[in-house]
Design an enzyme around this catalytic site. Structure first.
Site, PDB file in Angstrom:
ATOM      1  N   HIS A   1      -3.673  -1.064 -18.595  1.00 54.85           N
ATOM      2  CA  HIS A   1      -5.290  -1.671 -17.752  1.00 54.85           C
ATOM      3  C   HIS A   1      -5.571  -2.092 -16.535  1.00 54.85           C
ATOM      4  CE1 HIS A   1      -8.999  -0.996 -17.030  1.00 54.85           C
ATOM      5  NE2 HIS A   1      -9.487  -0.213 -17.643  1.00 54.85           N
TER       6      HIS A   1
ATOM      7  N   ASP B   1      -6.782   0.936 -12.778  1.00 57.36           N
ATOM      8  CA  ASP B   1      -8.738   1.554 -13.406  1.00 57.36           C
ATOM      9  C   ASP B   1      -8.337   2.660 -14.101  1.00 57.36           C
ATOM     10  OD1 ASP B   1      -8.830  -1.121 -13.404  1.00 57.36           O
ATOM     11  OD2 ASP B   1      -9.437  -1.048 -10.805  1.00 57.36           O
TER      12      ASP B   1
END
Length: 506
Positions: free
Chosen positions: A478, A482
């Protein structure tokens, strides 16, 4: 002068064992000429020289194991032949010029002896001396007490190491890495059977001995200096308040790591079987823990209808196996879809650099291969974006066969940019894989089963049919991506698998 070092033999490999030198000291060496053979827990490989010249020193002998990046040999250019280095060693003679020190020493020491008579008057001052003596024990105790306690824990190891170093014959059988490991664990080299060249004790021999004897865990638990701080407490009790806080402050510091080492410890029962971790298990564990600590792991999954792929497998499977010699599985279809999806979502094929995302232009697919349930390795399909499904299928089969036969080369396990792991043959539902560093994503292809699905027809009507359906799960970093980007990438893979004209790929 060029230093030859132990190369990086794959992302998860941290050390290598020299199995054979192809050259002797004094032999000429050409750049890219095979210089030595190296063995790791996952691959055996011939390593070429990184420089041309003459091999003047071999720093790591056959059978020794050293970390990646360790200097193992020296290659000198022809112009700087081996004779020059020895003359450089002739520089030590200048230090003997330090003969002046003897003169001042001879001059000053004589005067002090005559002054020696002054101490006799000192006896009267013996009465005030007790006061300072009473204060010194607390400060001396903390420093002197650890020495006995350390000796009780590691004394035997140091004695053995000293004896080993004292014997030239024994010293030749132990590399610095091995001697350090033996010293840390308090072992006697004579108890360890060497499997290296000439009976040399290698690092693997020591680790295997520790595993068999089960002595490693107890050694680790006895390492913290908790005993040392406890032994100082009785001495510090009668002492002034100043030293006492110091020993009390040291106690929690030395005890802090102990709970971390002892917490996961489990005692084997009478009916339990103890299976020591082998080298490949240790390295895998280290790599996985490091990956979890490095990347912000996030999981996203999607259901995929594989009926279009299943139709091609039914129609062409028999002919494919007769021609190629192996079965046409789902994996190469998925790999091909991944490559195509990356054309629209290139950031998945990347690594995290220094505060930046490094997007790789070449798609090198790492394919996790099971080594007969004894470990995993991820050989690489290089430039997969230039290959069709058939070419990918052939290369995956070849890499898997050579991986299980320990015949992979250094290039076969290097340079991966995205990984696919395939637990599907075991019928798994959904897997959350750990990212293969330094990559930022890994795709799991889980079990594909026949089940009822809703079929949408072009005219807008629906019906129920039996199709081959499975899940694809993507673990991604992450920090780099995204959820929307990763989900869109998965959706693109799904679309390609369900709608691609696979018949033209076979």
């Amino acid at each position: 002068m060029a230093e030859i070092v132990m190369p990086q033999l794959g992302e998860t490999v941290t050390e290598g064992t020299i199995t054979r030198w192809m050259k002797k000291v004094g032999d000429p060496v050409l750049q890219d000429e095979v210089l030595f053979e190296v063995s790791t827990d996952k691959v055996d490989s011939e390593v070429p020289s990184s420089a041309s010249g003459f091999l003047t020193q071999i720093l790591v002998q056959e059978g020794e194991t050293v970390d990646v990046g360790t200097a193992i040999a020296i290659v000198e250019a022809e112009a700087g032949a081996t004779p020059p280095p020895p003359p450089v060693a002739a520089t030590p003679p200048p230090p003997p010029i330090e003969t002046p020190p003897p003169a001042p020493v001879a001059a000053t020491p004589p005067p002090p002896p005559p002054v020696a008579p002054t101490p006799p008057p000192a006896p009267p001052a013996a009465d005030p001396a007790p006061a300072p003596i009473a204060y010194t024990p607390p400060s001396v105790a903390p420093t002197s007490t650890p020495e006995p306690s350390q000796a009780s824990n590691s004394g035997p190891a140091k004695v053995d190491a000293g004896q080993v170093a004292a014997s030239p014959a024994d010293a030749l059988l132990l590399s610095p890495v091995v001697r350090k490991l033996i010293n840390e664990n308090g072992l006697d080299p004579a108890d360890i059977e060497g499997t290296g060249a000439g009976g040399r004790v290698t690092r693997s021999d020591v680790l295997n001995y520790l595993d068999r004897s089960g002595s490693r865990a107890p050694r680790v638990q006895s390492a913290p200096s908790v005993i040392t701080t406890e032994s100082t407490r009785p001495v510090s009790a009668p002492a002034p308040s100043a030293p006492a806080p110091q020993s009390q402050v040291q106690a929690p510091q030395s005890q802090a790591p102990a709970p971390q080492n002892q917490a996961p410890a489990v005692r084997a029962g009478a009916r339990d079987e103890v299976i020591p971790f082998d080298n490949i298990r240790r390295r895998t564990a280290e790599h996985m823990v490091r990956s979890k600590a490095t990347s912000a792991h996030t999981l996203v999954a999607i259901e995929v209808d594989f009926e279009a792929v299943e139709k091609v497998r039914r129609d062409s499977g028999a002919g494919f196996k007769a021609e190629e010699g192996f079965s046409l599985t789902y994996l190469p279809f998925i790999a091909r879809a991944v490559v195509e999806a990356m054309r629209n979502y290139p950031k998945v094929n990347a690594s995290v650099g220094d505060d930046a995302l490094i997007v790789h232009k070449d798609v090198n697919l790492s394919i996790a291969v099971d080594l007969n349930l004894e470990g995993l390795i991820a050989p690489v399909v290089h430039n997969a974006d230039t290959k069709r499904m058939l070419g990918i299928a052939r290369e995956i089969k070849d890499l898997a066969d050579r991986a299980r036969a320990r015949q992979l080369s250094l290039d076969d396990i290097s340079g991966g940019t995205f990984t696919i792991t395939n637990p599907g043959p075991f019928g798994t539902f959904m897997t959350g894989p750990i990212i293969n560093q330094p990559q930022i994503a890994i795709l799991s292809t889980d079990g594909i089963k026949r089940k009822p699905v809703v079929i949408n027809h072009p005219d807008g009507t629906e019906s129920i049919g039996i199709h081959s359906v499975g899940l694809l799960a993507l673990s991604f970093d992450h920090r780099a991506l995204d959820g929307a980007y990763a989900s869109a990438f998965l959706a693109q893979i799904k679309k390609i698998i369900e709608e691609w004209n696979w018949a033209q790929e076979v």
